[in-house]
Write a protein that holds these residues in place. Structure first.
Motif, PDB file in Angstrom:
ATOM      1  N   VAL A  47       1.048  -1.267  -0.036  1.00 58.55           N
ATOM      2  CA  VAL A  47       0.179   0.067   0.059  1.00 58.55           C
ATOM      3  C   VAL A  47       0.865   1.299   0.010  1.00 58.55           C
ATOM      4  CG1 VAL A  47      -1.629   1.286   1.312  1.00 58.55           C
ATOM      5  CG2 VAL A  47      -1.980  -1.032   1.166  1.00 58.55           C
ATOM      6  N   GLN A  48       1.899   1.452   0.875  1.00 61.07           N
ATOM      7  CA  GLN A  48       2.624   2.587   1.016  1.00 61.07           C
ATOM      8  C   GLN A  48       3.472   2.545  -0.352  1.00 61.07           C
ATOM      9  OE1 GLN A  48       4.922   1.537   4.743  1.00 61.07           O
ATOM     10  NE2 GLN A  48       2.960   2.072   5.882  1.00 61.07           N
ATOM     11  N   ARG A  49       3.898   1.753  -1.103  1.00 58.68           N
ATOM     12  CA  ARG A  49       4.653   1.854  -2.337  1.00 58.68           C
ATOM     13  C   ARG A  49       3.602   2.213  -3.494  1.00 58.68           C
ATOM     14  NH1 ARG A  49       6.648  -2.329  -3.891  1.00 58.68           N
ATOM     15  NH2 ARG A  49       8.516  -1.473  -5.026  1.00 58.68           N
ATOM     16  N   ALA A  50       2.576   2.167  -3.258  1.00 56.13           N
ATOM     17  CA  ALA A  50       1.586   2.339  -4.568  1.00 56.13           C
ATOM     18  C   ALA A  50       2.087   3.211  -5.591  1.00 56.13           C
ATOM     19  CB  ALA A  50       0.081   2.595  -4.211  1.00 56.13           C
ATOM     20  N   ALA A  51       2.524   4.510  -5.130  1.00 57.55           N
ATOM     21  CA  ALA A  51       2.922   5.607  -6.073  1.00 57.55           C
ATOM     22  C   ALA A  51       3.994   5.208  -7.001  1.00 57.55           C
ATOM     23  CB  ALA A  51       3.176   6.907  -5.435  1.00 57.55           C
ATOM     24  N   ASP A  52       4.929   4.747  -6.171  1.00 56.65           N
ATOM     25  CA  ASP A  52       6.469   4.382  -6.805  1.00 56.65           C
ATOM     26  C   ASP A  52       6.076   2.957  -7.767  1.00 56.65           C
ATOM     27  OD1 ASP A  52       7.788   5.808  -5.022  1.00 56.65           O
ATOM     28  OD2 ASP A  52       7.780   4.294  -3.603  1.00 56.65           O
ATOM     29  N   VAL A  53       5.199   2.345  -7.761  1.00 61.04           N
ATOM     30  CA  VAL A  53       4.721   1.159  -8.588  1.00 61.04           C
ATOM     31  C   VAL A  53       4.061   1.745  -9.788  1.00 61.04           C
ATOM     32  CG1 VAL A  53       3.721  -1.145  -8.977  1.00 61.04           C
ATOM     33  CG2 VAL A  53       5.009  -0.811  -6.881  1.00 61.04           C
ATOM     34  N   LEU A  54       3.152   2.727  -9.723  1.00 61.24           N
ATOM     35  CA  LEU A  54       2.503   3.412 -10.551  1.00 61.24           C
ATOM     36  C   LEU A  54       3.544   4.107 -11.583  1.00 61.24           C
ATOM     37  CD1 LEU A  54      -0.730   4.874  -8.811  1.00 61.24           C
ATOM     38  CD2 LEU A  54      -0.471   2.657 -10.497  1.00 61.24           C
ATOM     39  N   ALA A  55       4.516   4.600 -10.986  1.00 55.86           N
ATOM     40  CA  ALA A  55       5.673   5.223 -11.902  1.00 55.86           C
ATOM     41  C   ALA A  55       6.283   4.337 -12.828  1.00 55.86           C
ATOM     42  CB  ALA A  55       6.653   6.132 -10.959  1.00 55.86           C
ATOM     43  N   VAL A  56       6.452   3.084 -12.420  1.00 58.48           N
ATOM     44  CA  VAL A  56       7.126   2.014 -13.098  1.00 58.48           C
ATOM     45  C   VAL A  56       6.263   1.396 -14.278  1.00 58.48           C
ATOM     46  CG1 VAL A  56       7.872  -0.501 -13.059  1.00 58.48           C
ATOM     47  CG2 VAL A  56       8.480   1.084 -11.218  1.00 58.48           C
ATOM     48  N   ALA A  57       4.837   1.642 -13.815  1.00 52.98           N
ATOM     49  CA  ALA A  57       3.883   1.154 -14.757  1.00 52.98           C
ATOM     50  C   ALA A  57       3.749   2.405 -15.812  1.00 52.98           C
ATOM     51  CB  ALA A  57       2.536   1.218 -14.226  1.00 52.98           C
ATOM     52  N   ARG A  58       4.088   3.560 -15.541  1.00 54.90           N
ATOM     53  CA  ARG A  58       4.034   4.849 -16.534  1.00 54.90           C
ATOM     54  C   ARG A  58       3.072   5.588 -16.850  1.00 54.90           C
ATOM     55  NH1 ARG A  58       8.932   5.073 -18.538  1.00 54.90           N
ATOM     56  NH2 ARG A  58       8.566   6.722 -19.806  1.00 54.90           N
ATOM     57  N   SER A  59       1.748   4.743 -17.168  1.00 50.01           N
ATOM     58  CA  SER A  59       0.642   5.439 -17.165  1.00 50.01           C
ATOM     59  C   SER A  59      -0.481   4.442 -17.406  1.00 50.01           C
ATOM     60  CB  SER A  59       0.665   6.255 -18.652  1.00 50.01           C
ATOM     61  OG  SER A  59       0.727   5.332 -19.714  1.00 50.01           O
ATOM     62  N   SER A  60      -1.695   5.081 -17.362  1.00 46.52           N
ATOM     63  CA  SER A  60      -2.901   4.392 -17.348  1.00 46.52           C
ATOM     64  C   SER A  60      -4.198   5.315 -17.696  1.00 46.52           C
ATOM     65  CB  SER A  60      -3.294   3.678 -15.769  1.00 46.52           C
ATOM     66  OG  SER A  60      -3.715   4.623 -14.986  1.00 46.52           O
ATOM     67  N   LYS A  61      -5.237   4.875 -17.990  1.00 48.48           N
ATOM     68  CA  LYS A  61      -6.602   5.152 -18.077  1.00 48.48           C
ATOM     69  C   LYS A  61      -7.167   5.207 -16.476  1.00 48.48           C
ATOM     70  CE  LYS A  61      -7.675   3.387 -22.649  1.00 48.48           C
ATOM     71  NZ  LYS A  61      -8.814   2.722 -23.354  1.00 48.48           N
ATOM     72  N   VAL A  62      -8.093   6.492 -16.568  1.00 51.43           N
ATOM     73  CA  VAL A  62      -8.591   6.564 -15.049  1.00 51.43           C
ATOM     74  C   VAL A  62     -10.070   6.860 -15.161  1.00 51.43           C
ATOM     75  CG1 VAL A  62      -8.493   8.363 -13.020  1.00 51.43           C
ATOM     76  CG2 VAL A  62      -6.426   7.712 -14.561  1.00 51.43           C
ATOM     77  N   VAL A  63     -10.876   6.333 -14.000  1.00 52.69           N
ATOM     78  CA  VAL A  63     -12.046   6.779 -13.945  1.00 52.69           C
ATOM     79  C   VAL A  63     -12.249   7.043 -12.599  1.00 52.69           C
ATOM     80  CG1 VAL A  63     -14.441   6.036 -13.822  1.00 52.69           C
ATOM     81  CG2 VAL A  63     -13.205   5.196 -15.803  1.00 52.69           C
ATOM     82  N   ARG A  78     -18.489  12.908 -11.642  1.00 47.80           N
ATOM     83  CA  ARG A  78     -17.811  11.534 -12.244  1.00 47.80           C
ATOM     84  C   ARG A  78     -16.816  12.276 -13.386  1.00 47.80           C
ATOM     85  NH1 ARG A  78     -20.540   7.206 -10.594  1.00 47.80           N
ATOM     86  NH2 ARG A  78     -22.651   7.502 -10.085  1.00 47.80           N
ATOM     87  N   GLY A  79     -15.616  11.455 -13.464  1.00 48.97           N
ATOM     88  CA  GLY A  79     -14.578  11.933 -14.296  1.00 48.97           C
ATOM     89  C   GLY A  79     -14.195  10.677 -14.943  1.00 48.97           C
ATOM     90  N   GLU A  80     -13.209  10.895 -16.004  1.00 45.82           N
ATOM     91  CA  GLU A  80     -12.426   9.974 -16.987  1.00 45.82           C
ATOM     92  C   GLU A  80     -11.545  10.588 -17.617  1.00 45.82           C
ATOM     93  OE1 GLU A  80     -14.599   7.926 -19.974  1.00 45.82           O
ATOM     94  OE2 GLU A  80     -16.195   9.537 -20.066  1.00 45.82           O
ATOM     95  N   GLY A  81     -10.433   9.837 -17.986  1.00 47.79           N
ATOM     96  CA  GLY A  81      -9.208  10.170 -18.635  1.00 47.79           C
ATOM     97  C   GLY A  81      -8.005   9.692 -18.623  1.00 47.79           C
ATOM     98  N   GLY A  82      -7.032  10.143 -18.310  1.00 50.77           N
ATOM     99  CA  GLY A  82      -5.715   9.293 -18.330  1.00 50.77           C
ATOM    100  C   GLY A  82      -4.675  10.134 -17.639  1.00 50.77           C
ATOM    101  N   PHE A  83      -3.607   9.371 -17.091  1.00 51.03           N
ATOM    102  CA  PHE A  83      -2.601  10.195 -16.136  1.00 51.03           C
ATOM    103  C   PHE A  83      -1.246   9.243 -16.706  1.00 51.03           C
ATOM    104  CE2 PHE A  83      -0.320  11.691 -12.718  1.00 51.03           C
ATOM    105  CZ  PHE A  83      -0.912  12.751 -12.499  1.00 51.03           C
ATOM    106  N   ASP A  84      -0.292  10.338 -16.741  1.00 49.33           N
ATOM    107  CA  ASP A  84       1.210   9.847 -17.076  1.00 49.33           C
ATOM    108  C   ASP A  84       1.784   9.930 -15.394  1.00 49.33           C
ATOM    109  OD1 ASP A  84       3.961   9.979 -17.321  1.00 49.33           O
ATOM    110  OD2 ASP A  84       3.622  10.256 -19.432  1.00 49.33           O
ATOM    111  N   PHE A  85       2.153   8.924 -14.854  1.00 46.94           N
ATOM    112  CA  PHE A  85       2.764   8.867 -13.585  1.00 46.94           C
ATOM    113  C   PHE A  85       4.104   9.070 -13.639  1.00 46.94           C
ATOM    114  CE2 PHE A  85      -1.106   6.219 -13.491  1.00 46.94           C
ATOM    115  CZ  PHE A  85      -1.620   6.576 -12.333  1.00 46.94           C
ATOM    116  N   VAL A  86       4.991   9.287 -14.569  1.00 49.06           N
ATOM    117  CA  VAL A  86       6.306   9.705 -14.818  1.00 49.06           C
ATOM    118  C   VAL A  86       6.496  11.133 -14.900  1.00 49.06           C
ATOM    119  CG1 VAL A  86       8.494   9.339 -16.252  1.00 49.06           C
ATOM    120  CG2 VAL A  86       6.928   7.287 -15.835  1.00 49.06           C
ATOM    121  N   ARG A  87       5.819  11.772 -15.862  1.00 49.06           N
ATOM    122  CA  ARG A  87       5.653  13.145 -15.877  1.00 49.06           C
ATOM    123  C   ARG A  87       4.730  13.894 -14.940  1.00 49.06           C
ATOM    124  NH1 ARG A  87       2.905  14.011 -20.897  1.00 49.06           N
ATOM    125  NH2 ARG A  87       3.259  16.452 -20.745  1.00 49.06           N
ATOM    126  N   ARG A  88       3.852  13.124 -14.071  1.00 46.41           N
ATOM    127  CA  ARG A  88       3.010  13.433 -13.116  1.00 46.41           C
ATOM    128  C   ARG A  88       1.906  14.392 -13.721  1.00 46.41           C
ATOM    129  NH1 ARG A  88       7.489  14.724  -8.278  1.00 46.41           N
ATOM    130  NH2 ARG A  88       8.280  12.435  -8.247  1.00 46.41           N
TER     131      ARG A  88
END
Length: 274
Positions: A47-63, A78-88
């Motif tokens: 749980v505490q490393r969630a953000a670090d692992v998402l950076a490795v995954a690089r990006s995702s779609k989001v709802v 409600r919202g939807e879109g995408g997020f780049d966890f490397v570029r934040r």
């Protein structure tokens, strides 16, 4: 005598088997408890490393989904879109419910999320249609966890750095993906100290806004340790009433390219937002 001997032997075997069975049951109970404790300890790390692992995954779609309840009234944004966890950075299309802005229908809000600012189009009734509103999350009372109708996906993950009292609930199916479900409480102050500077400042601001710095959560992770869903529950006071907010973020389609360009400086609204 022989029969009595056989009886004693048989009784000894039964007694021995009973003791062995009791031992196995006892050991099984201890093993189950030890296993559950191990799952909780491992879960806290996941749980505490969630953000670090998402950076490795690089990006995702989001709802996203945000439900606010106060005085018997409940609304969901409600919202939807995408997020780049490397570029934040990321972009969401946020849809307000009917009458949420004093009108039967409201144009969807486009939000561009960055570490230092959030840019919103169609944000205020007095804002020209082709202009954007710029907001700095660290200057908002709640760090933008609630204000703009959708919790920044990265901020939602960074908040989990402050997780404690983590309990492993079990495995579940989430949209056809097998996930591990954990519950616990995230401390905003602790999370702010472990998060990158811009997000840390926003979380530090939020710690002063809510009714306590502890935020209950439910978090779901796949077998690669990637956060798939997180639900935070916030409480804050508004003119004497307590507003309960449940913010849910779903992540999927990892690796999907994300387009989130900043608006031109000439299109950023300089007036007051109503």
């Amino acid at each position: 005598m022989v029969q009595q001997g056989k009886g004693r032997d048989r009784a000894g075997v039964v007694a021995g088997a009973a003791l062995a069975l009791a031992g196995l049951v006892g050991a099984g109970g201890c093993s189950a408890r030890a296993g559950a404790a191990a799952d909780d300890r491992a879960g806290a790390d996941v749980v505490q490393r969630a953000a670090d692992v998402l950076a490795v995954a690089r990006s995702s779609k989001v709802v996203t989904s945000m439900t606010m309840a106060s005085g018997g009234t409940r609304v969901t944004i409600r919202g939807e879109g995408g997020f780049d966890f490397v570029r934040r950075t990321g972009q969401l299309r946020v849809v307000l419910p009917k009458d949420a802005a004093g009108a039967e229908e409201h144009r969807p809000i486009t939000e561009v999320l960055t570490p230092d600012a959030v840019y919103m189009k169609n944000r205020g009734a007095n804002v020209p249609a082709d202009e954007w509103v710029e907001v700095e999350p660290a200057k908002l009372p709640d760090g933008n966890l609630v204000t703009n109708g959708a919790t920044d996906p990265l901020v939602a993950a960074e908040l989990l750095r402050g997780a404690h009292g983590v309990t492993y609930v079990g495995q579940e199916d989430l949209g056809g993906v097998r996930v591990r479900h954990y519950t616990g409480t995230a401390d905003l102050t602790a999370a702010s100290k472990g998060a990158p500077a811009p997000i840390g400042r926003a979380l530090a601001a939020a710690a002063k806004a809510f009714a306590g710095s502890s935020v209950p959560f439910d978090a779901y992770f796949d077998d690669r340790g990637r956060l798939r869903k997180v639900r935070h529950r916030f409480d804050f006071a508004n003119k004497g009433d307590t507003v309960e907010v449940a913010s849910t973020t779903l992540l999927f389609g990892f690796g999907t390219p994300v387009k989130a360009g900043l608006p031109p400086k000439g299109q950023i609204y300089a007036g007051t937002v109503q």
